[in-house]
Design a protein around this motif. Structure first.
Motif, PDB file in Angstrom:
ATOM      1  N   ARG A  82       0.848  -1.192   0.000  1.00  0.00           N
ATOM      2  CA  ARG A  82       0.000   0.000   0.000  1.00  0.00           C
ATOM      3  C   ARG A  82       0.892   1.253   0.000  1.00  0.00           C
ATOM      4  O   ARG A  82       1.911   1.281   0.698  1.00  0.00           O
ATOM      5  N   PRO A  83       0.545   2.275  -0.778  1.00  0.00           N
ATOM      6  CA  PRO A  83       1.421   3.463  -0.811  1.00  0.00           C
ATOM      7  C   PRO A  83       1.467   4.179   0.539  1.00  0.00           C
ATOM      8  O   PRO A  83       0.473   4.223   1.249  1.00  0.00           O
ATOM      9  N   ILE A  84       2.635   4.739   0.823  1.00  0.00           N
ATOM     10  CA  ILE A  84       2.774   5.578   2.020  1.00  0.00           C
ATOM     11  C   ILE A  84       3.008   7.039   1.599  1.00  0.00           C
ATOM     12  O   ILE A  84       3.069   7.923   2.433  1.00  0.00           O
ATOM     13  N   ALA A  85       3.161   7.263   0.281  1.00  0.00           N
ATOM     14  CA  ALA A  85       3.430   8.623  -0.219  1.00  0.00           C
ATOM     15  C   ALA A  85       2.588   8.894  -1.464  1.00  0.00           C
ATOM     16  O   ALA A  85       2.269   7.981  -2.224  1.00  0.00           O
ATOM     17  N   LEU A  86       2.252  10.170  -1.645  1.00  0.00           N
ATOM     18  CA  LEU A  86       1.423  10.593  -2.782  1.00  0.00           C
ATOM     19  C   LEU A  86       2.059  11.791  -3.471  1.00  0.00           C
ATOM     20  O   LEU A  86       2.653  12.658  -2.811  1.00  0.00           O
ATOM     21  N   ARG A  87       1.896  11.810  -4.788  1.00  0.00           N
ATOM     22  CA  ARG A  87       2.197  13.025  -5.556  1.00  0.00           C
ATOM     23  C   ARG A  87       0.969  13.349  -6.414  1.00  0.00           C
ATOM     24  O   ARG A  87       0.556  12.526  -7.259  1.00  0.00           O
ATOM     25  N   ALA A  88       0.395  14.527  -6.207  1.00  0.00           N
ATOM     26  CA  ALA A  88      -0.763  14.949  -6.994  1.00  0.00           C
ATOM     27  C   ALA A  88      -0.310  15.298  -8.412  1.00  0.00           C
ATOM     28  O   ALA A  88       0.762  15.872  -8.613  1.00  0.00           O
ATOM     29  N   GLY A  89      -1.123  14.949  -9.404  1.00  0.00           N
ATOM     30  CA  GLY A  89      -0.789  15.212 -10.805  1.00  0.00           C
ATOM     31  C   GLY A  89      -0.565  16.689 -11.065  1.00  0.00           C
ATOM     32  O   GLY A  89      -1.340  17.527 -10.589  1.00  0.00           O
ATOM     33  N   GLY A  90       0.492  16.993 -11.790  1.00  0.00           N
ATOM     34  CA  GLY A  90       0.791  18.387 -12.141  1.00  0.00           C
ATOM     35  C   GLY A  90       1.156  19.248 -10.940  1.00  0.00           C
ATOM     36  O   GLY A  90       1.184  20.473 -11.047  1.00  0.00           O
ATOM     37  N   PHE A  91       1.391  18.607  -9.778  1.00  0.00           N
ATOM     38  CA  PHE A  91       1.730  19.316  -8.531  1.00  0.00           C
ATOM     39  C   PHE A  91       0.616  20.291  -8.132  1.00  0.00           C
ATOM     40  O   PHE A  91       0.871  21.284  -7.461  1.00  0.00           O
ATOM     41  N   ARG A 103      -5.590  16.720   3.820  1.00  0.00           N
ATOM     42  CA  ARG A 103      -6.527  16.156   4.807  1.00  0.00           C
ATOM     43  C   ARG A 103      -6.996  14.777   4.339  1.00  0.00           C
ATOM     44  O   ARG A 103      -7.125  13.852   5.153  1.00  0.00           O
ATOM     45  N   ALA A 104      -7.225  14.629   3.039  1.00  0.00           N
ATOM     46  CA  ALA A 104      -7.651  13.322   2.510  1.00  0.00           C
ATOM     47  C   ALA A 104      -6.534  12.291   2.674  1.00  0.00           C
ATOM     48  O   ALA A 104      -6.790  11.120   2.975  1.00  0.00           O
ATOM     49  N   MET A 105      -5.290  12.718   2.491  1.00  0.00           N
ATOM     50  CA  MET A 105      -4.157  11.806   2.687  1.00  0.00           C
ATOM     51  C   MET A 105      -4.136  11.320   4.135  1.00  0.00           C
ATOM     52  O   MET A 105      -3.932  10.131   4.402  1.00  0.00           O
ATOM     53  N   THR A 106      -4.343  12.252   5.059  1.00  0.00           N
ATOM     54  CA  THR A 106      -4.339  11.875   6.477  1.00  0.00           C
ATOM     55  C   THR A 106      -5.441  10.858   6.756  1.00  0.00           C
ATOM     56  O   THR A 106      -5.218   9.856   7.428  1.00  0.00           O
ATOM     57  N   ILE A 155      -1.987   8.011   4.419  1.00  0.00           N
ATOM     58  CA  ILE A 155      -0.800   8.264   3.580  1.00  0.00           C
ATOM     59  C   ILE A 155      -0.086   9.461   4.202  1.00  0.00           C
ATOM     60  O   ILE A 155      -0.541  10.600   4.106  1.00  0.00           O
ATOM     61  N   LYS A 156       1.038   9.154   4.847  1.00  0.00           N
ATOM     62  CA  LYS A 156       1.612  10.152   5.750  1.00  0.00           C
ATOM     63  C   LYS A 156       2.632  11.083   5.108  1.00  0.00           C
ATOM     64  O   LYS A 156       3.053  12.065   5.709  1.00  0.00           O
ATOM     65  N   VAL A 157       3.087  10.746   3.900  1.00  0.00           N
ATOM     66  CA  VAL A 157       4.149  11.543   3.277  1.00  0.00           C
ATOM     67  C   VAL A 157       3.673  12.039   1.916  1.00  0.00           C
ATOM     68  O   VAL A 157       3.019  11.305   1.169  1.00  0.00           O
ATOM     69  N   GLY A 158       4.017  13.295   1.601  1.00  0.00           N
ATOM     70  CA  GLY A 158       3.654  13.861   0.307  1.00  0.00           C
ATOM     71  C   GLY A 158       4.880  14.420  -0.398  1.00  0.00           C
ATOM     72  O   GLY A 158       5.860  14.814   0.237  1.00  0.00           O
ATOM     73  N   SER A 159       4.800  14.435  -1.738  1.00  0.00           N
ATOM     74  CA  SER A 159       5.786  15.189  -2.520  1.00  0.00           C
ATOM     75  C   SER A 159       4.968  15.871  -3.620  1.00  0.00           C
ATOM     76  O   SER A 159       5.072  15.556  -4.801  1.00  0.00           O
ATOM     77  N   ASN A 160       4.115  16.760  -3.134  1.00  0.00           N
ATOM     78  CA  ASN A 160       3.053  17.339  -3.958  1.00  0.00           C
ATOM     79  C   ASN A 160       3.360  18.740  -4.457  1.00  0.00           C
ATOM     80  O   ASN A 160       2.551  19.311  -5.178  1.00  0.00           O
ATOM     81  N   ILE A 161       4.469  19.303  -3.999  1.00  0.00           N
ATOM     82  CA  ILE A 161       4.742  20.699  -4.344  1.00  0.00           C
ATOM     83  C   ILE A 161       5.966  20.764  -5.256  1.00  0.00           C
ATOM     84  O   ILE A 161       7.006  20.174  -4.951  1.00  0.00           O
ATOM     85  N   GLU A 217      -1.412  19.633   7.541  1.00  0.00           N
ATOM     86  CA  GLU A 217      -2.646  18.875   7.829  1.00  0.00           C
ATOM     87  C   GLU A 217      -2.347  17.412   8.159  1.00  0.00           C
ATOM     88  O   GLU A 217      -3.026  16.498   7.680  1.00  0.00           O
ATOM     89  N   GLY A 218      -1.292  17.188   8.932  1.00  0.00           N
ATOM     90  CA  GLY A 218      -0.983  15.820   9.373  1.00  0.00           C
ATOM     91  C   GLY A 218      -0.133  15.019   8.407  1.00  0.00           C
ATOM     92  O   GLY A 218       0.111  13.833   8.626  1.00  0.00           O
ATOM     93  N   VAL A 219       0.299  15.644   7.296  1.00  0.00           N
ATOM     94  CA  VAL A 219       1.140  14.956   6.303  1.00  0.00           C
ATOM     95  C   VAL A 219       2.511  15.628   6.282  1.00  0.00           C
ATOM     96  O   VAL A 219       2.616  16.857   6.383  1.00  0.00           O
ATOM     97  N   LEU A 220       3.561  14.823   6.132  1.00  0.00           N
ATOM     98  CA  LEU A 220       4.896  15.399   6.003  1.00  0.00           C
ATOM     99  C   LEU A 220       5.195  15.602   4.512  1.00  0.00           C
ATOM    100  O   LEU A 220       5.269  14.627   3.753  1.00  0.00           O
ATOM    101  N   GLU A 221       5.341  16.843   4.113  1.00  0.00           N
ATOM    102  CA  GLU A 221       5.555  17.179   2.693  1.00  0.00           C
ATOM    103  C   GLU A 221       7.039  17.407   2.418  1.00  0.00           C
ATOM    104  O   GLU A 221       7.703  18.184   3.114  1.00  0.00           O
TER     105      GLU A 221
END
Ligand SMILES: [Zn+2]
Length: 333
Positions: free
Chosen positions: A142-151, A159-162, A166-172, A194-198
């Motif tokens: 199961r993924p623990i990290a997310l990247r939103a399309g096109g950043f 908040r949805a990740m939390t 999914i605790k880690v993001g690389s969305n920016i 919002e509870g996610v480490l970016e």
């Protein structure tokens, strides 16, 4: 302490004009990731071969909503190869693919929204849930990290990740998309949102052809010359930036005539930039280490956040990169 370098590869299929010309075109799948030129894979195959050769690891952010058009099999085959080679597989989401869940997608006269911003909680929960189910069917963790399309990101996504664990993001990626909210305009570091480490993709300031003007650029293989990448790595280390996140795609290693991926050729410039990065990491093991999101996340989550620090490249190297990219774009091979 060594500076951690996160090589991330956004792995996605292409709409390839199907929304604009639904009667003429269909989306393209494996071929835009494999990128076969004269019988050899110059995209994913090139990346995996060189990661093995230089003994480095990468995180592949794999787009999962395309399953609503392609089903599980085509991306599943690629995910299997990536995981078998020992690399990390995390979640990437391009909401435009959900358009295909509608059987009458060819009749739709509006271009689908490909942004994760401005979505309701329910939409976001469904998208992340759909992605996580696909990972289950592909038999990867199961993924623990997310990247939103096109950043394209806002707080609701975090908040949805939390909610999804999914605790880690690389969305920016400021050089690609600047979030509306000023507090989310981050170019490096580790930040609780919002509870996610970016961990943003490293973005840096660069002079432009308009003298006196600066622009944000994301650290990518296509957008950054090798001397600039090396300079940024060294400066990041001097400034105490603990993680440098770079993003690339399989299609950056080929040139194609148009968005239908016809008449493919190798992109020698980008291939050489990637190999020089891997060679540099191998020869500077005392200062730098390539890490994946999965292997490093526990440590990051248990460490204090790290501040945003803006790096800048000098005028000379920016102009050399512009010249290098223009020359490469016009070379026949
Ligand atoms: Zn993407």
């Amino acid at each position: 302490m060594r500076t951690e370098v996160c090589i991330t590869v956004d792995t996605e299929f292409s709409i390839a004009g199907a929304f604009t010309f639904p009667e003429r075109y269909v989306p393209l799948g494996e071929e835009v990731v494999r990128c076969v030129v004269e019988g050899r894979e110059e995209g994913l195959g090139f990346i995996l071969k060189n990661l093995t050769h230089y003994n480095q690891k990468a995180t592949f952010f794999v787009e999962a909503l395309q399953t609503s058009y392609f089903g599980d099999v085509p991306m599943g085959r690629l995910v299997n190869r990536i995981a078998k080679a020992g690399h990390d597989v995390q979640l990437h989401l391009h909401p435009c693919w959900l358009q295909f869940a509608n059987r009458d997608w060819k009749e739709a006269r509006t271009r689908p929204n490909d942004s994760c911003t401005g979505r309701s909680d329910r939409e976001l929960d469904e998208m992340i849930g759909t992605g996580c189910y696909a990972f289950g069917r592909w038999s990867v963790p199961r993924p623990i990290a997310l990247r939103a399309g096109g950043f394209e990101i806002d707080r609701a996504v975090y908040r949805a990740m939390t909610r999804a664990g999914i605790k880690v993001g690389s969305n920016i990626g400021m050089g690609i998309y600047q979030p509306q909210e000023l507090a989310l305009r981050l170019s490096s570091g580790r930040h609780w949102i919002e509870g996610v480490l970016e961990l943003p993709v490293l973005s840096y300031l660069s002079p432009t052809v308009k003298l006196g003007k600066l622009e944000w650029r994301a650290l990518t293989i296509t957008g950054t010359s090798w001397p600039e990448t090396k300079l940024l790595l060294m400066r990041a280390r001097q400034c105490g930036i603990s993680q440098v996140v770079l993003v690339t795609h399989a299609f950056e290693f080929i040139k194609s005539r148009d968005y239908r991926f016809e008449a493919l050729r190798r992109n020698r410039l980008n291939q050489s930039r990637f190999c020089r990065l891997l060679d540099f990491l191998r020869h500077h093991e005392d200062e730098f280490v390539a890490v994946t999101f999965r292997e490093a996340s526990e440590k990051w989550l248990n460490s204090a956040p790290a501040p945003d620090f803006s790096l800048r490249v000098p005028l000379g190297s920016a102009f050399r990169r512009i010249a290098e990219n223009v020359t490469s774009d016009h070379l026949p091979i």
